[in-house]
Design a protein around this motif. Sequence first.
Motif, PDB file in Angstrom:
ATOM      1  N   TRP A 120     -12.112  34.515  54.774  1.00  0.00           N
ATOM      2  CA  TRP A 120     -13.259  35.042  54.044  1.00  0.00           C
ATOM      3  C   TRP A 120     -14.296  33.952  53.840  1.00  0.00           C
ATOM      4  CZ3 TRP A 120     -13.032  40.219  52.545  1.00  0.00           C
ATOM      5  CH2 TRP A 120     -11.776  40.817  52.647  1.00  0.00           C
ATOM      6  N   LYS A 121     -15.567  34.266  54.141  1.00  0.00           N
ATOM      7  CA  LYS A 121     -16.665  33.330  53.921  1.00  0.00           C
ATOM      8  C   LYS A 121     -17.590  33.905  52.853  1.00  0.00           C
ATOM      9  CE  LYS A 121     -16.618  31.438  58.620  1.00  0.00           C
ATOM     10  NZ  LYS A 121     -17.399  31.181  59.845  1.00  0.00           N
ATOM     11  N   PHE A 122     -18.076  33.032  51.972  1.00  0.00           N
ATOM     12  CA  PHE A 122     -18.918  33.529  50.891  1.00  0.00           C
ATOM     13  C   PHE A 122     -19.695  32.381  50.265  1.00  0.00           C
ATOM     14  CE2 PHE A 122     -14.774  32.414  49.311  1.00  0.00           C
ATOM     15  CZ  PHE A 122     -14.965  31.832  48.067  1.00  0.00           C
ATOM     16  N   THR A 123     -20.770  32.738  49.575  1.00  0.00           N
ATOM     17  CA  THR A 123     -21.533  31.787  48.785  1.00  0.00           C
ATOM     18  C   THR A 123     -21.389  32.173  47.325  1.00  0.00           C
ATOM     19  OG1 THR A 123     -23.136  31.413  50.558  1.00  0.00           O
ATOM     20  CG2 THR A 123     -23.810  30.827  48.322  1.00  0.00           C
ATOM     21  N   SER A 124     -20.750  31.312  46.544  1.00  0.00           N
ATOM     22  CA  SER A 124     -20.507  31.616  45.135  1.00  0.00           C
ATOM     23  C   SER A 124     -21.635  31.037  44.276  1.00  0.00           C
ATOM     24  CB  SER A 124     -19.161  31.032  44.690  1.00  0.00           C
ATOM     25  OG  SER A 124     -19.177  29.616  44.788  1.00  0.00           O
ATOM     26  N   ARG A 125     -21.783  31.608  43.107  1.00  0.00           N
ATOM     27  CA  ARG A 125     -22.777  31.139  42.146  1.00  0.00           C
ATOM     28  C   ARG A 125     -22.094  30.931  40.794  1.00  0.00           C
ATOM     29  NH1 ARG A 125     -28.221  31.130  41.860  1.00  0.00           N
ATOM     30  NH2 ARG A 125     -28.316  32.261  43.831  1.00  0.00           N
ATOM     31  N   ILE A 134     -24.839  25.770  35.799  1.00  0.00           N
ATOM     32  CA  ILE A 134     -25.079  27.217  35.870  1.00  0.00           C
ATOM     33  C   ILE A 134     -26.215  27.507  36.854  1.00  0.00           C
ATOM     34  CG2 ILE A 134     -25.848  29.243  34.571  1.00  0.00           C
ATOM     35  CD1 ILE A 134     -24.466  28.100  32.131  1.00  0.00           C
ATOM     36  N   GLY A 135     -25.980  28.459  37.741  1.00  0.00           N
ATOM     37  CA  GLY A 135     -26.962  28.833  38.750  1.00  0.00           C
ATOM     38  C   GLY A 135     -26.762  28.141  40.076  1.00  0.00           C
ATOM     39  N   GLN A 136     -25.980  27.065  40.109  1.00  0.00           N
ATOM     40  CA  GLN A 136     -25.726  26.379  41.368  1.00  0.00           C
ATOM     41  C   GLN A 136     -24.865  27.246  42.282  1.00  0.00           C
ATOM     42  OE1 GLN A 136     -23.993  22.594  40.364  1.00  0.00           O
ATOM     43  NE2 GLN A 136     -25.987  21.616  40.105  1.00  0.00           N
ATOM     44  N   THR A 137     -25.007  27.056  43.591  1.00  0.00           N
ATOM     45  CA  THR A 137     -24.250  27.826  44.569  1.00  0.00           C
ATOM     46  C   THR A 137     -23.379  26.910  45.423  1.00  0.00           C
ATOM     47  OG1 THR A 137     -26.043  27.718  46.196  1.00  0.00           O
ATOM     48  CG2 THR A 137     -26.021  29.624  44.691  1.00  0.00           C
ATOM     49  N   LEU A 138     -22.317  27.473  45.964  1.00  0.00           N
ATOM     50  CA  LEU A 138     -21.399  26.752  46.839  1.00  0.00           C
ATOM     51  C   LEU A 138     -21.088  27.622  48.047  1.00  0.00           C
ATOM     52  CD1 LEU A 138     -18.770  25.361  44.283  1.00  0.00           C
ATOM     53  CD2 LEU A 138     -20.499  24.031  45.486  1.00  0.00           C
ATOM     54  N   GLY A 230      -3.686  22.252  60.619  1.00  0.00           N
ATOM     55  CA  GLY A 230      -3.173  22.679  61.896  1.00  0.00           C
ATOM     56  C   GLY A 230      -3.244  24.157  62.169  1.00  0.00           C
ATOM     57  N   LEU A 231      -2.248  24.917  61.688  1.00  0.00           N
ATOM     58  CA  LEU A 231      -2.051  26.280  62.142  1.00  0.00           C
ATOM     59  C   LEU A 231      -3.239  27.185  61.865  1.00  0.00           C
ATOM     60  CD1 LEU A 231      -0.150  28.316  63.400  1.00  0.00           C
ATOM     61  CD2 LEU A 231       0.813  28.719  61.136  1.00  0.00           C
ATOM     62  N   LEU A 232      -3.756  27.171  60.640  1.00  0.00           N
ATOM     63  CA  LEU A 232      -4.887  28.014  60.270  1.00  0.00           C
ATOM     64  C   LEU A 232      -6.026  27.141  59.764  1.00  0.00           C
ATOM     65  CD1 LEU A 232      -3.124  30.864  58.303  1.00  0.00           C
ATOM     66  CD2 LEU A 232      -3.860  30.881  60.672  1.00  0.00           C
ATOM     67  N   GLN A 233      -7.245  27.454  60.165  1.00  0.00           N
ATOM     68  CA  GLN A 233      -8.397  26.716  59.674  1.00  0.00           C
ATOM     69  C   GLN A 233      -8.930  27.430  58.448  1.00  0.00           C
ATOM     70  OE1 GLN A 233      -9.394  23.794  60.939  1.00  0.00           O
ATOM     71  NE2 GLN A 233      -7.585  23.972  62.219  1.00  0.00           N
ATOM     72  N   GLY A 234      -9.067  26.725  57.316  1.00  0.00           N
ATOM     73  CA  GLY A 234      -9.569  27.357  56.112  1.00  0.00           C
ATOM     74  C   GLY A 234     -10.127  26.326  55.154  1.00  0.00           C
ATOM     75  N   ILE A 235     -11.251  26.623  54.518  1.00  0.00           N
ATOM     76  CA  ILE A 235     -11.815  25.757  53.496  1.00  0.00           C
ATOM     77  C   ILE A 235     -11.992  26.592  52.243  1.00  0.00           C
ATOM     78  CG2 ILE A 235     -13.798  24.371  52.781  1.00  0.00           C
ATOM     79  CD1 ILE A 235     -14.333  23.846  55.722  1.00  0.00           C
ATOM     80  N   PHE A 236     -11.531  26.051  51.109  1.00  0.00           N
ATOM     81  CA  PHE A 236     -11.645  26.770  49.855  1.00  0.00           C
ATOM     82  C   PHE A 236     -12.343  25.852  48.872  1.00  0.00           C
ATOM     83  CE2 PHE A 236     -11.319  29.199  46.426  1.00  0.00           C
ATOM     84  CZ  PHE A 236     -10.160  29.221  45.664  1.00  0.00           C
ATOM     85  N   GLY A 237     -13.667  25.999  48.712  1.00  0.00           N
ATOM     86  CA  GLY A 237     -14.417  25.103  47.852  1.00  0.00           C
ATOM     87  C   GLY A 237     -14.154  25.391  46.391  1.00  0.00           C
ATOM     88  N   MET A 238     -13.902  24.344  45.607  1.00  0.00           N
ATOM     89  CA  MET A 238     -13.633  24.512  44.188  1.00  0.00           C
ATOM     90  C   MET A 238     -14.295  23.384  43.418  1.00  0.00           C
ATOM     91  SD  MET A 238      -9.628  25.661  44.243  1.00  0.00           S
ATOM     92  CE  MET A 238      -9.136  24.512  45.515  1.00  0.00           C
TER      93      MET A 238
END
Length: 284
Positions: A120-125, A134-138, A230-238
């Motif tokens: 899943w790809k998304f831009t969070s606020r 507050i109001g910043q996006t990732l 390796g097996l799965l490519q994934g980035i989870f920004g926190m």
Amino acid sequence: MRMGLMLSGIILVLPMAAWAQTAGDINGDGRADQADVTLLSNFLNGSELFSDAQAKRADLNRDRKVDAADAKALDRILNGESPVADEPADNNRTFNASAKKQSFELGLAKVVPEWVRGRWKFTSRIIESSYGGIGQTLDEQITLPGDLSGEYSVYNTSTGEKFNRLCWQVLDYNEDTFSFMERDRNNAGRVVELKLDIINRGVGQSEVRITDRILDVGQTSTVFSNRNGGLLQGIFGMIFGGSMGGDSGVRRGDTSIRTAIMNREPGSETLRIPNTDLSKLRCQ
């Protein structure tokens, strides 16, 4: 000749879908036949995953989910009958929350619903924060169930520093919602707890609410993401402590909340990973 199907209780919730050009043609080869029976049977017993297109075609009775009722509908189609009989659909296999076991008693594949699997790809606020931003996006990305397994680690997005995942666990799982939490610590000792609540908004789309809480301030602020090697490519920004610009005024117990609409990368829903023993990583 009538064809019987051996089925188990996997259910996939769907939005209202249009009929396939050929009713019962789940695999998209232009005809309804035994190959479609096999594909549907494999999905229902958990041995095979559907693509989004296959899931739409498999909703033969148009009730917005793929379950045993659709297997009956396919059986009727192959015998020259209407896919929807006069009698009520078989709802015996509908998810029963009262019978749900604790997630740590089950394997990972048992508690991650079909609808939430994939990249899943998304831009969070950031909508709420006790320490600014507050109001910043990732720009973020998460791969489920990959991000819930030992295959993934936590890294600083700017320096590549690896963080230590202390624990994680699934909190709730059903046809409409999926929630989990994890705790992570950086090299400077900052510890954050994150809780994610994901709501099913139809095939390929969901809504996420991410809440982070500072458990230990440590020495530095960090923005970090989750990925595997390796097996799965994934980035989870926190957000790992503090606002994006620094840790001024950050205190233990500070929280931040961000939200987003997530879109699944087409085809990623078929990705699989080895199962994981949830009890070993359960947060106490």
